[in-house]
Design an enzyme around this catalytic site. Sequence first.
Site, PDB file in Angstrom:
ATOM      1  N   ASP A  13      30.843  42.508  10.950  1.00 45.27           N
ATOM      2  CA  ASP A  13      30.135  41.313  10.464  1.00 45.27           C
ATOM      3  C   ASP A  13      29.152  40.752  11.477  1.00 45.27           C
ATOM      4  OD1 ASP A  13      31.690  41.539   8.175  1.00 45.27           O
ATOM      5  OD2 ASP A  13      33.291  40.335   9.049  1.00 45.27           O
ATOM      6  N   LYS A  16      24.784  43.608  10.575  1.00 41.43           N
ATOM      7  CA  LYS A  16      24.209  44.958  10.432  1.00 41.43           C
ATOM      8  C   LYS A  16      23.286  45.039   9.220  1.00 41.43           C
ATOM      9  CE  LYS A  16      28.410  46.603  10.397  1.00 41.43           C
ATOM     10  NZ  LYS A  16      29.189  45.432  10.843  1.00 41.43           N
ATOM     11  N   GLY A  40      30.955  44.647   4.035  1.00 42.90           N
ATOM     12  CA  GLY A  40      30.227  43.639   3.272  1.00 42.90           C
ATOM     13  C   GLY A  40      28.988  43.307   4.070  1.00 42.90           C
ATOM     14  N   HIS A  41      27.842  43.779   3.633  1.00 42.39           N
ATOM     15  CA  HIS A  41      26.593  43.607   4.381  1.00 42.39           C
ATOM     16  C   HIS A  41      25.697  42.648   3.599  1.00 42.39           C
ATOM     17  CE1 HIS A  41      27.260  47.696   6.592  1.00 42.39           C
ATOM     18  NE2 HIS A  41      28.251  46.844   6.750  1.00 42.39           N
ATOM     19  N   GLN A 223      31.692  48.471   9.648  1.00 45.48           N
ATOM     20  CA  GLN A 223      32.692  48.040  10.621  1.00 45.48           C
ATOM     21  C   GLN A 223      32.072  48.038  12.030  1.00 45.48           C
ATOM     22  OE1 GLN A 223      34.020  50.692   8.164  1.00 45.48           O
ATOM     23  NE2 GLN A 223      34.018  48.841   6.961  1.00 45.48           N
ATOM     24  N   THR A 238      40.115  50.001  11.482  1.00 47.87           N
ATOM     25  CA  THR A 238      39.927  50.651  10.195  1.00 47.87           C
ATOM     26  C   THR A 238      40.278  52.136  10.391  1.00 47.87           C
ATOM     27  OG1 THR A 238      38.478  50.831   8.271  1.00 47.87           O
ATOM     28  CG2 THR A 238      37.433  51.141  10.450  1.00 47.87           C
ATOM     29  N   THR A 300      36.451  39.652   1.445  1.00 46.51           N
ATOM     30  CA  THR A 300      37.714  39.041   1.031  1.00 46.51           C
ATOM     31  C   THR A 300      37.669  37.517   1.045  1.00 46.51           C
ATOM     32  OG1 THR A 300      38.500  39.161   3.312  1.00 46.51           O
ATOM     33  CG2 THR A 300      39.081  41.000   1.877  1.00 46.51           C
ATOM     34  N   GLY A 301      36.599  36.932   1.601  1.00 43.07           N
ATOM     35  CA  GLY A 301      36.503  35.474   1.657  1.00 43.07           C
ATOM     36  C   GLY A 301      37.415  34.828   2.699  1.00 43.07           C
ATOM     37  N   SER A 412      18.107  37.858  16.378  1.00 38.84           N
ATOM     38  CA  SER A 412      18.081  37.293  15.036  1.00 38.84           C
ATOM     39  C   SER A 412      18.447  35.820  15.122  1.00 38.84           C
ATOM     40  CB  SER A 412      19.078  38.052  14.158  1.00 38.84           C
ATOM     41  OG  SER A 412      19.271  37.377  12.946  1.00 38.84           O
TER      42      SER A 412
HETATM   43  P1  GDP Z   1      27.503  42.851   8.540  1.00 33.44           P
HETATM   44  O1  GDP Z   1      28.810  43.200   7.908  1.00 33.44           O
HETATM   45  O2  GDP Z   1      27.422  43.283   9.967  1.00 33.44           O
HETATM   46  O3  GDP Z   1      26.311  43.310   7.734  1.00 33.44           O
HETATM   47  O4  GDP Z   1      27.453  41.253   8.575  1.00 33.44           O
HETATM   48  P2  GDP Z   1      27.841  40.247   7.357  1.00 33.44           P
HETATM   49  O5  GDP Z   1      26.743  40.257   6.372  1.00 33.44           O
HETATM   50  O6  GDP Z   1      29.221  40.512   6.884  1.00 33.44           O
HETATM   51  O7  GDP Z   1      27.942  38.874   8.147  1.00 33.44           O
HETATM   52  C1  GDP Z   1      26.850  38.357   8.846  1.00 33.44           C
HETATM   53  C2  GDP Z   1      26.545  36.964   8.271  1.00 33.44           C
HETATM   54  O8  GDP Z   1      25.683  36.283   9.144  1.00 33.44           O
HETATM   55  C3  GDP Z   1      25.816  37.017   6.947  1.00 33.44           C
HETATM   56  O9  GDP Z   1      26.177  35.906   6.185  1.00 33.44           O
HETATM   57  C4  GDP Z   1      24.350  36.942   7.340  1.00 33.44           C
HETATM   58  O10 GDP Z   1      23.520  36.406   6.324  1.00 33.44           O
HETATM   59  C5  GDP Z   1      24.431  36.004   8.516  1.00 33.44           C
HETATM   60  N1  GDP Z   1      23.427  36.202   9.566  1.00 33.44           N
HETATM   61  C6  GDP Z   1      22.884  37.367  10.023  1.00 33.44           C
HETATM   62  N2  GDP Z   1      22.069  37.123  11.077  1.00 33.44           N
HETATM   63  C7  GDP Z   1      22.102  35.789  11.290  1.00 33.44           C
HETATM   64  C8  GDP Z   1      21.489  34.936  12.266  1.00 33.44           C
HETATM   65  O11 GDP Z   1      20.768  35.362  13.155  1.00 33.44           O
HETATM   66  N3  GDP Z   1      21.772  33.596  12.182  1.00 33.44           N
HETATM   67  C9  GDP Z   1      22.604  33.097  11.220  1.00 33.44           C
HETATM   68  N4  GDP Z   1      22.829  31.795  11.222  1.00 33.44           N
HETATM   69  N5  GDP Z   1      23.202  33.876  10.290  1.00 33.44           N
HETATM   70  C10 GDP Z   1      22.958  35.199  10.341  1.00 33.44           C
HETATM   71  P1  IMO Z   2      31.486  45.226   7.935  1.00 33.06           P
HETATM   72  O1  IMO Z   2      30.816  46.553   7.676  1.00 33.06           O
HETATM   73  C1  IMO Z   2      34.913  43.070   9.509  1.00 33.06           C
HETATM   74  C2  IMO Z   2      38.825  45.010   9.145  1.00 33.06           C
HETATM   75  C3  IMO Z   2      39.848  44.385   8.221  1.00 33.06           C
HETATM   76  C4  IMO Z   2      41.122  44.757   8.958  1.00 33.06           C
HETATM   77  C5  IMO Z   2      40.809  46.163   9.463  1.00 33.06           C
HETATM   78  C6  IMO Z   2      41.334  47.286   8.582  1.00 33.06           C
HETATM   79  O2  IMO Z   2      31.168  44.201   6.916  1.00 33.06           O
HETATM   80  O3  IMO Z   2      31.276  44.787   9.335  1.00 33.06           O
HETATM   81  P2  IMO Z   2      40.557  48.284   6.251  1.00 33.06           P
HETATM   82  O4  IMO Z   2      40.458  47.648   4.895  1.00 33.06           O
HETATM   83  O5  IMO Z   2      39.284  48.866   6.749  1.00 33.06           O
HETATM   84  O6  IMO Z   2      41.704  49.249   6.340  1.00 33.06           O
HETATM   85  O7  IMO Z   2      40.956  47.058   7.234  1.00 33.06           O
HETATM   86  O8  IMO Z   2      39.407  46.247   9.539  1.00 33.06           O
HETATM   87  N1  IMO Z   2      37.512  45.325   8.512  1.00 33.06           N
HETATM   88  C7  IMO Z   2      36.400  44.638   8.731  1.00 33.06           C
HETATM   89  N2  IMO Z   2      36.182  43.519   9.467  1.00 33.06           N
HETATM   90  N3  IMO Z   2      33.882  43.704   8.915  1.00 33.06           N
HETATM   91  C8  IMO Z   2      34.067  44.829   8.195  1.00 33.06           C
HETATM   92  O9  IMO Z   2      33.044  45.544   7.696  1.00 33.06           O
HETATM   93  C9  IMO Z   2      35.388  45.334   8.052  1.00 33.06           C
HETATM   94  N4  IMO Z   2      35.920  46.383   7.414  1.00 33.06           N
HETATM   95  C10 IMO Z   2      37.223  46.374   7.714  1.00 33.06           C
HETATM   96  O10 IMO Z   2      39.666  42.983   8.146  1.00 33.06           O
HETATM   97  O11 IMO Z   2      41.286  43.931  10.082  1.00 33.06           O
HETATM   98 MG    MG Z   3      30.364  42.319   6.861  1.00 31.38          MG
END
Ligand code: GDP
Ligand code: IMO
Ligand code: MG
Length: 429
Positions: A13, A16, A40-41, A223, A238, A300-301, A412
């Site tokens: 998270d 990416k 979740g991207h 991940q 994972t 998952t929220g 960013s």
């Molecule tokens: P990923 O799984 O690595 O693609 O990241 P996620 O999308 O799960 O979580 C990143 C969160 O941070 C998302 O809600 C993005 O919209 C937000 N985000 C990404 N870059 C920035 C940033 O530079 N500043 C802020 N405030 N939010 C960001």
């Molecule tokens: P992105 O791509 C953050 C975590 C889960 C748990 C562990 C194992 O959005 O960064 P799994 O369901 O893969 O067997 O769970 O890995 N996990 C993540 N945490 N971002 C993710 O993906 C994740 N994908 C799995 O919360 O701790």
């Molecule tokens: Mg994510």
Amino acid sequence: MANVAVIGAQWGDEGKGKVVDWLASRAEIVVRFQGGHNAGHTLVVGDQTYKLSLLPSGVVRGKLGIIGNGVVLDPDALLAEIAKVGAQGLKVSPENLRIAENTPLILPVHPALDKAREAARGDAKIGTTGRGIGPAYEDKVGRRAIRLCDLAEPETLSAKLDQLLLHHNALLRGLGAPQFQKQPLLDALLALAPKLLPYSEAVWERLDEAHATNKRVLFEGAQAVMLDVDHGTYPYVTSSNTVAGNAAAGAGVAPNAIGMVLGIAKAYTTRVGSGPFPTELHDEIGQGLGARGREFGTVTGRPRRCGWFDACMVRQAVKVGGINGIALTKLDVLDGITELKICTGYSINGQVFKRLPAAAGAQAAAQPIYEVMEGWTQSTYGARSYAELPAAAVKYVRRIEELVEAPVVLLSTSPERDDTITLRDPFAG
Ligand code: GDP
Ligand code: IMO
Ligand code: MG
């Protein structure tokens, strides 16, 4: 070769999706090579927010998306995601999405086993996403997996399902969970076949051709290095390799086709699920990071755990993940914190470590050693040039580069696509 691989440098998270979307304007193909719909991207483009789990983030820019063999694919989740983005105006079809024919599938038995196992572990649970990721990878390594290509051979499929259920029903019985009947699973897979097979191909051939004709390819990791099944905080990880090296095996390309490896790191640290987290904050600073950074899991929220930037850990991710440059995200979330801490090592049972050791007991005992830096009061939110950043923010970024031993090439400053500062062109290698 001007390809780029994007991987997470912390526990996921990091942003990416946003970075891949930013880079995808100049790539022709975007490839997912591991993970599944546990990812979740999030991409924010104007008033639209896209949350992608299986679709490569390049689809939002109209680029060709490829799902490589290293992914575990839940067919229902894929079709639901295609419908969801379709409702947002993005058309995904076999024209712009190709899936490796040798991709293992996630079937309903996998989330069932994932959840039953987590329930049985009680307090020791991993905190998985419950999507069946671990059990699906186990079946791949155990040579029982149903793969996309099997949908074209009903007899092979039927025989493989017998093998699969022999294994899974024994486990589910042992865990006191309901068992699965073969016929409904077989019928469901045969009904999915005409919807999925048009996407199936030998993607390695297409990628080989792209390589030969110098097409730019972006590899999108899911991940992160600290969730890598070998290099992460095992067993709280994972079930796939998330390091850049796996882009080659997970897509069917040569290691030298990967190019520049961009590690994505937040300007602080978050983690969702269980497991060690030395710099975790249980105070109002941690709560503030969670609130300002909107740190809730995309899939998952669940609220994400928050803490200070761990340079010792990111340095380790740089080394084992093959990272050549860092994209530092969410710098804006630190706005207004007067004093910032960066972890530079750990004290473990009285001994100082400059790395996180592999043993679970040592990881759990790791106490962070901090360096303190001055914060800034000005807003960096939405900054699009380095010159807009306060001096203390520039100092913070520079110190991170030194400590993690990799240059920061992108910054960013908001969720929005264009609120990004390029310090060095990742495609230039
Ligand atoms: P990923 O799984 O690595 O693609 O990241 P996620 O999308 O799960 O979580 C990143 C969160 O941070 C998302 O809600 C993005 O919209 C937000 N985000 C990404 N870059 C920035 C940033 O530079 N500043 C802020 N405030 N939010 C960001
Ligand atoms: P992105 O791509 C953050 C975590 C889960 C748990 C562990 C194992 O959005 O960064 P799994 O369901 O893969 O067997 O769970 O890995 N996990 C993540 N945490 N971002 C993710 O993906 C994740 N994908 C799995 O919360 O701790
Ligand atoms: Mg994510």
